[in-house]
Motif scaffolding. Structure first.
Motif, PDB file in Angstrom:
ATOM      1  N   ALA A  98       0.837  -1.205   0.000  1.00 43.48           N
ATOM      2  CA  ALA A  98       0.000   0.000   0.000  1.00 43.48           C
ATOM      3  C   ALA A  98       0.870   1.252   0.000  1.00 43.48           C
ATOM      4  CB  ALA A  98      -0.928  -0.005   1.204  1.00 43.48           C
ATOM      5  N   SER A  99       1.975   1.189   0.741  1.00 42.78           N
ATOM      6  CA  SER A  99       2.917   2.303   0.754  1.00 42.78           C
ATOM      7  C   SER A  99       3.512   2.526  -0.632  1.00 42.78           C
ATOM      8  CB  SER A  99       4.039   2.020   1.764  1.00 42.78           C
ATOM      9  OG  SER A  99       5.092   2.949   1.619  1.00 42.78           O
ATOM     10  N   ASP A 100       3.935   1.455  -1.286  1.00 41.85           N
ATOM     11  CA  ASP A 100       4.539   1.568  -2.612  1.00 41.85           C
ATOM     12  C   ASP A 100       3.550   2.110  -3.645  1.00 41.85           C
ATOM     13  OD1 ASP A 100       6.817   0.495  -1.527  1.00 41.85           O
ATOM     14  OD2 ASP A 100       6.487  -1.522  -2.303  1.00 41.85           O
ATOM     15  N   LEU A 101       2.294   1.742  -3.500  1.00 38.73           N
ATOM     16  CA  LEU A 101       1.292   2.108  -4.500  1.00 38.73           C
ATOM     17  C   LEU A 101       0.710   3.502  -4.301  1.00 38.73           C
ATOM     18  CD1 LEU A 101      -0.639  -1.280  -4.672  1.00 38.73           C
ATOM     19  CD2 LEU A 101       0.594  -0.220  -6.574  1.00 38.73           C
ATOM     20  N   ARG A 102       0.546   3.931  -3.032  1.00 37.12           N
ATOM     21  CA  ARG A 102      -0.271   5.130  -2.800  1.00 37.12           C
ATOM     22  C   ARG A 102       0.280   6.133  -1.810  1.00 37.12           C
ATOM     23  NH1 ARG A 102      -2.887   7.576  -6.226  1.00 37.12           N
ATOM     24  NH2 ARG A 102      -5.109   7.915  -6.058  1.00 37.12           N
ATOM     25  N   LEU A 103       1.232   5.757  -0.987  1.00 36.82           N
ATOM     26  CA  LEU A 103       1.602   6.611   0.141  1.00 36.82           C
ATOM     27  C   LEU A 103       2.217   7.941  -0.291  1.00 36.82           C
ATOM     28  CD1 LEU A 103       1.718   7.000   3.163  1.00 36.82           C
ATOM     29  CD2 LEU A 103       3.901   5.786   3.201  1.00 36.82           C
ATOM     30  N   VAL A 104       3.156   7.915  -1.234  1.00 35.09           N
ATOM     31  CA  VAL A 104       3.850   9.154  -1.625  1.00 35.09           C
ATOM     32  C   VAL A 104       2.875  10.166  -2.216  1.00 35.09           C
ATOM     33  CG1 VAL A 104       5.579  10.137  -3.173  1.00 35.09           C
ATOM     34  CG2 VAL A 104       6.083   8.033  -1.935  1.00 35.09           C
ATOM     35  N   ALA A 270     -11.920  13.742   2.796  1.00 34.35           N
ATOM     36  CA  ALA A 270     -11.154  14.421   1.749  1.00 34.35           C
ATOM     37  C   ALA A 270     -10.243  13.457   0.997  1.00 34.35           C
ATOM     38  CB  ALA A 270     -10.333  15.560   2.369  1.00 34.35           C
ATOM     39  N   ILE A 271      -9.635  12.524   1.728  1.00 36.41           N
ATOM     40  CA  ILE A 271      -8.763  11.534   1.080  1.00 36.41           C
ATOM     41  C   ILE A 271      -9.573  10.659   0.135  1.00 36.41           C
ATOM     42  CG2 ILE A 271      -7.305   9.512   1.470  1.00 36.41           C
ATOM     43  CD1 ILE A 271      -6.442  10.792   4.123  1.00 36.41           C
ATOM     44  N   LYS A 272     -10.762  10.230   0.564  1.00 39.31           N
ATOM     45  CA  LYS A 272     -11.607   9.404  -0.297  1.00 39.31           C
ATOM     46  C   LYS A 272     -11.964  10.161  -1.580  1.00 39.31           C
ATOM     47  CE  LYS A 272     -14.937   8.332   2.545  1.00 39.31           C
ATOM     48  NZ  LYS A 272     -16.193   7.703   2.999  1.00 39.31           N
ATOM     49  N   ALA A 273     -12.323  11.434  -1.441  1.00 43.73           N
ATOM     50  CA  ALA A 273     -12.677  12.235  -2.615  1.00 43.73           C
ATOM     51  C   ALA A 273     -11.475  12.427  -3.534  1.00 43.73           C
ATOM     52  CB  ALA A 273     -13.227  13.592  -2.171  1.00 43.73           C
ATOM     53  N   TRP A 274     -10.319  12.661  -2.943  1.00 37.32           N
ATOM     54  CA  TRP A 274      -9.105  12.862  -3.740  1.00 37.32           C
ATOM     55  C   TRP A 274      -8.746  11.612  -4.540  1.00 37.32           C
ATOM     56  CZ3 TRP A 274      -4.447  10.220  -2.737  1.00 37.32           C
ATOM     57  CH2 TRP A 274      -3.373  10.592  -3.551  1.00 37.32           C
ATOM     58  N   THR A 275      -8.862  10.448  -3.920  1.00 36.42           N
ATOM     59  CA  THR A 275      -8.483   9.217  -4.618  1.00 36.42           C
ATOM     60  C   THR A 275      -9.413   8.917  -5.790  1.00 36.42           C
ATOM     61  OG1 THR A 275      -9.764   7.920  -3.014  1.00 36.42           O
ATOM     62  CG2 THR A 275      -7.409   8.155  -2.603  1.00 36.42           C
ATOM     63  N   GLN A 276     -10.675   9.330  -5.691  1.00 38.35           N
ATOM     64  CA  GLN A 276     -11.602   9.127  -6.804  1.00 38.35           C
ATOM     65  C   GLN A 276     -11.212   9.984  -8.009  1.00 38.35           C
ATOM     66  OE1 GLN A 276     -15.439   9.987  -5.107  1.00 38.35           O
ATOM     67  NE2 GLN A 276     -15.515   8.098  -3.926  1.00 38.35           N
ATOM     68  N   LEU A 277     -10.626  11.145  -7.746  1.00 37.54           N
ATOM     69  CA  LEU A 277     -10.211  12.043  -8.822  1.00 37.54           C
ATOM     70  C   LEU A 277      -8.801  11.786  -9.313  1.00 37.54           C
ATOM     71  CD1 LEU A 277     -11.629  15.397  -7.333  1.00 37.54           C
ATOM     72  CD2 LEU A 277     -12.629  14.007  -9.160  1.00 37.54           C
ATOM     73  N   ASN A 278      -8.027  11.000  -8.533  1.00 42.75           N
ATOM     74  CA  ASN A 278      -6.620  10.790  -8.857  1.00 42.75           C
ATOM     75  C   ASN A 278      -6.281   9.294  -8.829  1.00 42.75           C
ATOM     76  OD1 ASN A 278      -5.217  13.700  -8.772  1.00 42.75           O
ATOM     77  ND2 ASN A 278      -6.809  13.596  -7.206  1.00 42.75           N
ATOM     78  N   PRO A 279      -6.704   8.531  -9.831  1.00 42.83           N
ATOM     79  CA  PRO A 279      -6.345   7.121  -9.865  1.00 42.83           C
ATOM     80  C   PRO A 279      -4.845   6.937 -10.039  1.00 42.83           C
ATOM     81  CG  PRO A 279      -7.293   7.811 -11.947  1.00 42.83           C
ATOM     82  CD  PRO A 279      -7.468   8.955 -11.009  1.00 42.83           C
ATOM     83  N   VAL A 280      -4.339   5.788  -9.659  1.00 38.10           N
ATOM     84  CA  VAL A 280      -2.906   5.505  -9.819  1.00 38.10           C
ATOM     85  C   VAL A 280      -2.572   5.477 -11.296  1.00 38.10           C
ATOM     86  CG1 VAL A 280      -1.091   3.807  -9.433  1.00 38.10           C
ATOM     87  CG2 VAL A 280      -2.801   4.217  -7.675  1.00 38.10           C
ATOM     88  N   ASN A 281      -1.506   6.159 -11.673  1.00 42.94           N
ATOM     89  CA  ASN A 281      -1.064   6.126 -13.073  1.00 42.94           C
ATOM     90  C   ASN A 281       0.424   6.355 -13.163  1.00 42.94           C
ATOM     91  OD1 ASN A 281      -0.722   9.034 -12.922  1.00 42.94           O
ATOM     92  ND2 ASN A 281      -2.943   9.207 -13.213  1.00 42.94           N
TER      93      ASN A 281
END
Length: 281
Positions: A98-104, A270-281
């Motif tokens: 989870a850290s590698d995928l999303r933390l930074v 706010a984090i939930k809303a942000w992740t919906q707008l910013n998928p991993v890419n």
């Protein structure tokens, strides 16, 4: 003496059962037994009488009980008082993947939108993360497995498909080139069903960053996060050998339902809303 020994003692007193105490504290039963043994060694006396179907306090245990309760209550009061005196802060724990995928990226968002907050981030095992969440040491937990507890809000914030990719020019699939990332049992079973020869990988790791560094320097093949268009997120020019059909990796965001820290629930939203707008890419 570690205060956790006393909290373990109190949990055994409350449950009258080492196994139930271990479950409530997110420890193994052997760890609970070891803590009680060390506590008994510290006080040079037995604290419990162990019978087949019950655990009873000894006279020494009865005498220790009010002191243990008082010490734990005092330390909890001190924690709360110190938190009220310090600046706004949040503690974010994450498992390795989870850290590698999303933390930074998440930290970048928090530094931008919650710049008045100080942030502490740690990478922990799932068991350790779950325990610290319940002990209110961690405010938020990021994990690739759901935190299973009635006391926790666990929300999936992103799901990413996986694919078997090759960074090599040759088309041969061989174990000497395979970097195995621990994506969980389902992904492993899928791979072993199609390519049992990849059982002996040249590298096995639970760190996506370690796998990416190895692939960048040595080439090879690995199961990696995949964009909807079929390209590798981390290696756009890698060749897709096979999608891992129906299996992906999900990152979950968790927090205690009973968290009373002001602003934490708003940050969770706010984090939930942000992740919906910013998928991993």
């Amino acid at each position: 003496m570690d205060i956790r020994f006393l909290t373990t003692f109190l949990e055994v007193v409350n449950t009258r059962h080492f196994g139930k105490a271990a479950e409530n504290l997110y420890l193994t039963q052997s760890a609970v037994s070891a803590r009680i043994k060390l506590l008994e060694e510290y006080f040079h006396t037995s604290l419990f009488e162990r019978h087949r179907n019950s655990i009873q306090l000894t006279q020494a245990g009865e005498k220790l009980l009010p002191f243990a309760q008082q010490l734990c209550d005092t330390l909890n009061q001190a924690k709360r008082a110190l938190r009220e005196q310090t600046a706004e802060y949040v503690v974010l724990g994450a498992t390795q993947l989870a850290s590698d995928l999303r933390l930074v990226d998440l930290l970048r968002f928090l530094h931008s939108d919650f710049n008045a907050w100080s942030i502490k981030a740690e990478v922990l095992t799932l068991d350790h993360l779950t325990r610290q969440l319940h002990e209110r040491v961690v405010d938020f937990a990021l994990s690739t497995e759901p935190v299973k507890s009635e006391d926790v809000i666990c929300h999936p914030i992103v799901s990413i498909p996986l694919g078997l990719f090759s960074l090599n020019e040759n088309t041969k699939i061989q174990s000497s080139e395979f970097v195995a990332v621990d994506w969980g049992s389902k992904a492993h079973e899928f791979l072993m069903h199609l390519h049992p020869d990849l059982r002996d990988a040249k590298l096995q790791t639970n760190s996506l960053n370690v796998a990416i560094s190895t692939l960048s320097s040595e080439g090879g093949l690995a199961i990696l996060p995949m964009q909807p268009n079929g390209h590798s997120i981390h290696f756009p020019h890698a060749r897709l050998l096979q999608p891992v059909e129906g299996i992906g990796v999900t990152v979950y965001l968790s927090m205690l339902k009973t968290s009373k820290r002001e602003g934490v629930a708003d940050m969770f939203t706010a984090i939930k809303a942000w992740t919906q707008l910013n998928p991993v890419n």
